[in-house]
Design a protein around this motif. Sequence first.
Motif, PDB file in Angstrom:
ATOM      1  N   VAL A 143      15.307 -15.124  11.731  1.00  0.00           N
ATOM      2  CA  VAL A 143      15.312 -14.863  10.285  1.00  0.00           C
ATOM      3  C   VAL A 143      15.464 -13.360  10.055  1.00  0.00           C
ATOM      4  O   VAL A 143      14.800 -12.550  10.694  1.00  0.00           O
ATOM      5  N   GLN A 144      16.345 -13.006   9.137  1.00  0.00           N
ATOM      6  CA  GLN A 144      16.679 -11.607   8.880  1.00  0.00           C
ATOM      7  C   GLN A 144      15.550 -10.888   8.133  1.00  0.00           C
ATOM      8  O   GLN A 144      14.890 -11.487   7.281  1.00  0.00           O
ATOM      9  N   VAL A 145      15.408  -9.603   8.429  1.00  0.00           N
ATOM     10  CA  VAL A 145      14.310  -8.813   7.861  1.00  0.00           C
ATOM     11  C   VAL A 145      14.773  -7.409   7.526  1.00  0.00           C
ATOM     12  O   VAL A 145      15.488  -6.771   8.311  1.00  0.00           O
ATOM     13  N   MET A 146      14.350  -6.923   6.364  1.00  0.00           N
ATOM     14  CA  MET A 146      14.321  -5.481   6.107  1.00  0.00           C
ATOM     15  C   MET A 146      12.910  -5.145   5.650  1.00  0.00           C
ATOM     16  O   MET A 146      12.149  -6.031   5.235  1.00  0.00           O
ATOM     17  N   VAL A 147      12.553  -3.892   5.751  1.00  0.00           N
ATOM     18  CA  VAL A 147      11.178  -3.465   5.499  1.00  0.00           C
ATOM     19  C   VAL A 147      11.165  -2.446   4.366  1.00  0.00           C
ATOM     20  O   VAL A 147      11.931  -1.472   4.388  1.00  0.00           O
ATOM     21  N   GLU A 148      10.301  -2.688   3.397  1.00  0.00           N
ATOM     22  CA  GLU A 148      10.212  -1.782   2.255  1.00  0.00           C
ATOM     23  C   GLU A 148       9.307  -0.590   2.566  1.00  0.00           C
ATOM     24  O   GLU A 148       8.365  -0.704   3.350  1.00  0.00           O
ATOM     25  N   GLY A 149       9.628   0.530   1.920  1.00  0.00           N
ATOM     26  CA  GLY A 149       8.864   1.749   2.159  1.00  0.00           C
ATOM     27  C   GLY A 149       8.542   2.493   0.886  1.00  0.00           C
ATOM     28  O   GLY A 149       8.900   2.062  -0.212  1.00  0.00           O
ATOM     29  N   PRO A 150       7.892   3.645   1.041  1.00  0.00           N
ATOM     30  CA  PRO A 150       7.403   4.401  -0.120  1.00  0.00           C
ATOM     31  C   PRO A 150       8.572   4.943  -0.935  1.00  0.00           C
ATOM     32  O   PRO A 150       9.699   4.999  -0.452  1.00  0.00           O
ATOM     33  N   GLY A 151       8.290   5.244  -2.132  1.00  0.00           N
ATOM     34  CA  GLY A 151       7.040   5.458  -2.828  1.00  0.00           C
ATOM     35  C   GLY A 151       7.102   6.897  -3.367  1.00  0.00           C
ATOM     36  O   GLY A 151       8.078   7.322  -3.931  1.00  0.00           O
ATOM     37  N   HIS A 152       6.064   7.613  -3.161  1.00  0.00           N
ATOM     38  CA  HIS A 152       5.933   9.035  -3.507  1.00  0.00           C
ATOM     39  C   HIS A 152       5.628   9.779  -2.209  1.00  0.00           C
ATOM     40  O   HIS A 152       4.589   9.545  -1.595  1.00  0.00           O
ATOM     41  N   LEU A 166       0.824  -1.212   0.000  1.00  0.00           N
ATOM     42  CA  LEU A 166       0.000   0.000   0.000  1.00  0.00           C
ATOM     43  C   LEU A 166       0.857   1.261   0.000  1.00  0.00           C
ATOM     44  O   LEU A 166       0.438   2.315   0.490  1.00  0.00           O
ATOM     45  N   ARG A 167       2.059   1.158  -0.580  1.00  0.00           N
ATOM     46  CA  ARG A 167       2.880   2.358  -0.693  1.00  0.00           C
ATOM     47  C   ARG A 167       2.156   3.391  -1.565  1.00  0.00           C
ATOM     48  O   ARG A 167       1.420   3.017  -2.496  1.00  0.00           O
ATOM     49  N   PRO A 168       2.343   4.661  -1.282  1.00  0.00           N
ATOM     50  CA  PRO A 168       1.665   5.694  -2.068  1.00  0.00           C
ATOM     51  C   PRO A 168       2.225   5.790  -3.480  1.00  0.00           C
ATOM     52  O   PRO A 168       3.445   5.812  -3.670  1.00  0.00           O
ATOM     53  N   GLY A 169       1.335   5.866  -4.449  1.00  0.00           N
ATOM     54  CA  GLY A 169       1.738   5.990  -5.843  1.00  0.00           C
ATOM     55  C   GLY A 169       1.749   7.422  -6.333  1.00  0.00           C
ATOM     56  O   GLY A 169       2.005   7.674  -7.510  1.00  0.00           O
ATOM     57  N   CYS A 170       1.464   8.359  -5.453  1.00  0.00           N
ATOM     58  CA  CYS A 170       1.552   9.783  -5.779  1.00  0.00           C
ATOM     59  C   CYS A 170       1.653  10.539  -4.459  1.00  0.00           C
ATOM     60  O   CYS A 170       1.340  10.003  -3.395  1.00  0.00           O
ATOM     61  N   THR A 171       2.095  11.777  -4.519  1.00  0.00           N
ATOM     62  CA  THR A 171       2.297  12.533  -3.284  1.00  0.00           C
ATOM     63  C   THR A 171       0.985  12.782  -2.546  1.00  0.00           C
ATOM     64  O   THR A 171       0.980  12.899  -1.315  1.00  0.00           O
ATOM     65  N   HIS A 172      -0.133  12.827  -3.271  1.00  0.00           N
ATOM     66  CA  HIS A 172      -1.437  13.012  -2.633  1.00  0.00           C
ATOM     67  C   HIS A 172      -1.729  11.892  -1.641  1.00  0.00           C
ATOM     68  O   HIS A 172      -2.350  12.104  -0.591  1.00  0.00           O
ATOM     69  N   ASP A 173      -1.286  10.676  -1.969  1.00  0.00           N
ATOM     70  CA  ASP A 173      -1.643   9.497  -1.173  1.00  0.00           C
ATOM     71  C   ASP A 173      -0.652   9.201  -0.046  1.00  0.00           C
ATOM     72  O   ASP A 173      -0.840   8.250   0.715  1.00  0.00           O
ATOM     73  N   ALA A 174       0.399  10.002   0.079  1.00  0.00           N
ATOM     74  CA  ALA A 174       1.465   9.703   1.031  1.00  0.00           C
ATOM     75  C   ALA A 174       1.003   9.788   2.478  1.00  0.00           C
ATOM     76  O   ALA A 174       0.188  10.642   2.841  1.00  0.00           O
ATOM     77  N   SER A 175       1.530   8.877   3.292  1.00  0.00           N
ATOM     78  CA  SER A 175       1.340   8.884   4.756  1.00  0.00           C
ATOM     79  C   SER A 175      -0.129   8.771   5.151  1.00  0.00           C
ATOM     80  O   SER A 175      -0.527   9.275   6.200  1.00  0.00           O
ATOM     81  N   ASP A 176      -0.918   8.097   4.337  1.00  0.00           N
ATOM     82  CA  ASP A 176      -2.349   7.974   4.654  1.00  0.00           C
ATOM     83  C   ASP A 176      -2.601   6.766   5.547  1.00  0.00           C
ATOM     84  O   ASP A 176      -1.675   6.022   5.906  1.00  0.00           O
ATOM     85  N   GLU A 177      -3.850   6.570   5.901  1.00  0.00           N
ATOM     86  CA  GLU A 177      -4.205   5.488   6.840  1.00  0.00           C
ATOM     87  C   GLU A 177      -3.866   4.120   6.265  1.00  0.00           C
ATOM     88  O   GLU A 177      -3.448   3.214   6.996  1.00  0.00           O
ATOM     89  N   ALA A 178      -4.052   3.940   4.973  1.00  0.00           N
ATOM     90  CA  ALA A 178      -3.752   2.652   4.351  1.00  0.00           C
ATOM     91  C   ALA A 178      -2.271   2.310   4.498  1.00  0.00           C
ATOM     92  O   ALA A 178      -1.906   1.206   4.940  1.00  0.00           O
TER      93      ALA A 178
END
Length: 458
Positions: free
Chosen positions: A270-279, A238-250
């Motif tokens: 088990v090793q982990v990294m976490v993916e982030g946004p986006g726009h 649910l990464r934002p696909g535009c700046t309008h959608d950034a940091s929203d509840e989803a």
Amino acid sequence: MRTEWIAQRRGESNVTQMHYARQGKITEEMRHVAKRENLSPELIRDEVARGRMIIPANTNHPSLEPMAIGIASKCKVNANIGASPNSSNIDEEVDKLKLAVKYGADTVMDLSTGGGNLDEIRSAIIQASSVPIGTVPVYQALESVHGNVENLTPDDFLDVIEKHAKQGVDYQTIHAGLLIEYLPLVKNRITGIVSRGGGTLAKWMLHHHKQNPLYTHFDDIIEIFKKYDVSFSLGDSLRPGCTHDASDEAQLSELKTLGELTRRAWEHDVQVMVEGPGHVPMDQIEFNVKKQMEECSEAPFYVLGPLVTDIAPGYDHITSAIGAAMAGWHGTAMLCYVTPKEHLGLPNAEDVREGLIAYKIAAHAADIARHRPGARDRDDELSEARYNFDWNRQFALSLDPDRAKEYHDETLPADIYKTAEFCSMCGPKFCPMQTKVDAEALTELEKFLAKEEAVSNA
């Protein structure tokens, strides 16, 4: 490099770097990383044990040169390659891999969705690669049912995940944080769901009215990863696909679940990294990085971009490198490059080069801003070469020596100009760096200024 190291662990049920680190052991991979990072092996071990650093190193990828992703190490850059049904083939993708490594990619993701036998493409890339290889197994799961999402079963997903692990993939993007209850949260977005993997799982859940199978079978994936030392790259569906959608509840709801999954994986070493946004607009980047650290217990953060504006198709390697530098400065561990073709088409070799250089600049700028020991040494050395008109040394120290020399030689190609005290910008008479001020001249000037000040005070 790693053949003998791996042989020593054969037969063990858990062969992850985190498992050994938590037992107090320093593996050869940790020692190698320590040398590359100019850090102590004990620090590397402790950071891996804590979960703030990963060493993606599948036991079936012996040609890998171990590297680290984490806040204590240098900011890393990933390059995406991959064949599609519309373009490319095995040879082209291996060539892209080699080009990516040449221009400094720390890891490479194979995002192939077609264009040939996916297993053969992946195998060729892994065999040719000295850097960690990542994949998104959902893509091949979907291809295996000819794009008919509703026909996928949980076992289909697990079979592909294990296949990638057996082949030697070092980290896999697993879109397990997208829960069915989060889908209604995208209704007020402009661009909805822009993650290919996330979109596939969303369609599956909407059709079956069941929870995400990667979430319900997460423990099964953990067991696979333990056997081969595959690292999780927890996907941000649910990464934002535009700046309008950034940091929203989803986006933030999924992030909270990614934190839960991080800690579940850590329970099994088990090793982990976490993916982030986006726009993400510039004023929200620091918030996003700090929020990820809070929700995911400081697991390494791996961001795509982020793009800080949406109006520059064809130049999104620039719009995103701006955000990437800021994200790295605030503590992001790895940056996923964006090429000029983002949003427009499949990158070719030149696009890979352009994207990588933009992101190597961003990562290096972040290392300088974070005051990492030695980060600015190369800058200072290049500056000295520039001041001394040592053109060949300046080229050699550049991130892209070929491009630096190419641009210089467009107007002054003869060898004699490699020692000339000017370039085509200022010419031979107007270069300010020709004004060399030696120590003796400065001493005389200081004496003169002191006398002038004394007369003025009198």
